[in-house]
Design a protein around this motif. Sequence first.
Motif, PDB file in Angstrom:
ATOM      1  N   MET A  47      24.735   4.330  -7.973  1.00 33.68           N
ATOM      2  CA  MET A  47      25.353   3.443  -6.991  1.00 33.68           C
ATOM      3  C   MET A  47      25.031   3.805  -5.545  1.00 33.68           C
ATOM      4  SD  MET A  47      27.035   0.888  -8.257  1.00 33.68           S
ATOM      5  CE  MET A  47      28.126   0.485  -6.898  1.00 33.68           C
ATOM      6  N   SER A 195      33.191  -0.761  -0.180  1.00 36.80           N
ATOM      7  CA  SER A 195      33.002   0.586  -0.715  1.00 36.80           C
ATOM      8  C   SER A 195      32.990   1.610   0.404  1.00 36.80           C
ATOM      9  CB  SER A 195      31.710   0.689  -1.537  1.00 36.80           C
ATOM     10  OG  SER A 195      30.571   0.571  -0.722  1.00 36.80           O
ATOM     11  N   ALA A 216      36.023   0.501  -3.521  1.00 41.75           N
ATOM     12  CA  ALA A 216      35.572   1.587  -4.386  1.00 41.75           C
ATOM     13  C   ALA A 216      35.204   2.819  -3.562  1.00 41.75           C
ATOM     14  CB  ALA A 216      34.376   1.141  -5.216  1.00 41.75           C
ATOM     15  N   VAL A 218      32.503   6.046  -3.526  1.00 38.16           N
ATOM     16  CA  VAL A 218      31.258   6.618  -4.057  1.00 38.16           C
ATOM     17  C   VAL A 218      31.060   7.976  -3.374  1.00 38.16           C
ATOM     18  CG1 VAL A 218      28.828   6.193  -4.545  1.00 38.16           C
ATOM     19  CG2 VAL A 218      30.371   4.255  -4.194  1.00 38.16           C
ATOM     20  N   THR A 263      38.655   2.575  -7.974  1.00 34.85           N
ATOM     21  CA  THR A 263      37.427   2.662  -8.764  1.00 34.85           C
ATOM     22  C   THR A 263      36.504   3.693  -8.130  1.00 34.85           C
ATOM     23  OG1 THR A 263      37.582   0.351  -9.455  1.00 34.85           O
ATOM     24  CG2 THR A 263      35.427   1.401  -9.608  1.00 34.85           C
ATOM     25  N   LEU A 265      32.857   5.548  -8.344  1.00 31.43           N
ATOM     26  CA  LEU A 265      31.536   5.248  -8.871  1.00 31.43           C
ATOM     27  C   LEU A 265      30.564   6.382  -8.566  1.00 31.43           C
ATOM     28  CD1 LEU A 265      31.472   1.511  -7.747  1.00 31.43           C
ATOM     29  CD2 LEU A 265      31.914   2.391 -10.051  1.00 31.43           C
ATOM     30  N   ALA A 296      31.539   5.549 -14.690  1.00 32.93           N
ATOM     31  CA  ALA A 296      31.197   5.415 -13.272  1.00 32.93           C
ATOM     32  C   ALA A 296      29.700   5.317 -13.056  1.00 32.93           C
ATOM     33  CB  ALA A 296      31.754   6.607 -12.483  1.00 32.93           C
ATOM     34  N   THR A 300      31.316   0.795 -15.948  1.00 29.64           N
ATOM     35  CA  THR A 300      32.220   0.493 -14.838  1.00 29.64           C
ATOM     36  C   THR A 300      31.436   0.049 -13.614  1.00 29.64           C
ATOM     37  OG1 THR A 300      33.806   2.131 -15.664  1.00 29.64           O
ATOM     38  CG2 THR A 300      34.068   1.397 -13.391  1.00 29.64           C
ATOM     39  N   ALA A 301      30.354   0.761 -13.325  1.00 33.00           N
ATOM     40  CA  ALA A 301      29.513   0.394 -12.177  1.00 33.00           C
ATOM     41  C   ALA A 301      28.922  -0.993 -12.358  1.00 33.00           C
ATOM     42  CB  ALA A 301      28.411   1.436 -11.995  1.00 33.00           C
ATOM     43  N   ARG A 302      28.473  -1.302 -13.557  1.00 34.86           N
ATOM     44  CA  ARG A 302      27.896  -2.614 -13.814  1.00 34.86           C
ATOM     45  C   ARG A 302      28.927  -3.721 -13.629  1.00 34.86           C
ATOM     46  NH1 ARG A 302      23.122  -3.393 -16.349  1.00 34.86           N
ATOM     47  NH2 ARG A 302      21.811  -1.530 -16.471  1.00 34.86           N
ATOM     48  N   TRP A 304      31.603  -3.628 -11.819  1.00 36.29           N
ATOM     49  CA  TRP A 304      31.979  -3.721 -10.408  1.00 36.29           C
ATOM     50  C   TRP A 304      30.917  -4.471  -9.610  1.00 36.29           C
ATOM     51  CZ3 TRP A 304      30.707  -1.849  -5.468  1.00 36.29           C
ATOM     52  CH2 TRP A 304      31.748  -1.902  -4.531  1.00 36.29           C
TER      53      TRP A 304
END
Length: 346
Positions: A47, A195, A216, A218, A263, A265, A296, A300-302, A304
């Motif tokens: 991500m 994010s 989110a 990261v 979330t 990631l 993550a 989940t990343a996909r 999101w």
Amino acid sequence: MVFGVRGTTLPDREARSFVVEDGRLREGHCAELLADGGWILPGLVDMHTHPGSDGPSDPFDDGKLRRHLEQHRDAGVLLVRVPGSTVRIPDWAPSDPALPRIHSAGRWLAPPGCFYPGYGREITEDELADAAVEEAKAAGGWCKIIGDWEPGEASVPLEVLTAAVAAVHDIGARVAVHCQTAEGGRNAVLAGADSIEHGMHFDLALLDRMAAQGTALVPTFTTFADIAARAREGEPSPLRDWLLAGWAGLPGVVRAAHEAGVTVLAGTDCAPYGNIATEVGWLVRAGLPPEVAVGAASWTAREWLGEPGLADGAPADFVVYAEDPTVSPAVLADPQHIVLGGQVVR
């Protein structure tokens, strides 16, 4: 090429069989099996990665971009988000079926003097909203704003950042904000950023709002582990103390974020490319449950990003492992099979 694969899929933990045909997954059976057994995951995701350059002093290069994307692919990373670059990602890269799918954010947007010299697009506060919209349109859905830099340097003011985020949201695009100071993180959350990239020195009191609005986190442990190691070897200074304090506090920020429903990631930020297994390991050490940490960097990343996983009719982008990576996350570094767009990479 038509072939089948069967095994236990994640995250649902169901025994499933797929046929791969015309680059798509179809529920069903096939006599010609690539894999019979094992654990099947949607293709891995990084991500936060910056392919095409080896660092702030290194010019962007198309050859390096291809090589870095191939390194991601060969590690099972079949989708990348590039939150900022010195140039807009050239059109040939997202259209090449042999390379990972790309979500890019155009050029970094930074106030003058608040980023690596010459490493982004310097813009004034008055220019930020229009520039953010321009980069998001050119990139196809994202822009990246450097919301803060080092301690003692001014963050992008809240009202300026709020206007930029609103302008980008008005065209249906999203905003990633670089944050590594308490003020920068606060402004990004209050502005409604999509994010937070990095999140050092983050104010935990903001986590509930962050979760409620879907922002989110990261954290990019991988790159800050290297930065912290170099800082420890350096001469004492306020900047060194600030970096090490931010590094020491980052696991607590990530753990608290997960517990608050944010979330989290996985993104590496730095070379070596295709090193997402290391980032997942850092997320586990920070206190995330292994299944959450693996998600993550995959399903989940996909979700999101609005990308499909292991669904009937979805692009055939998946990885297969001999062991359950939610039990042994280190196995992510050693996929048995990698399939991108229906083509067998491994």
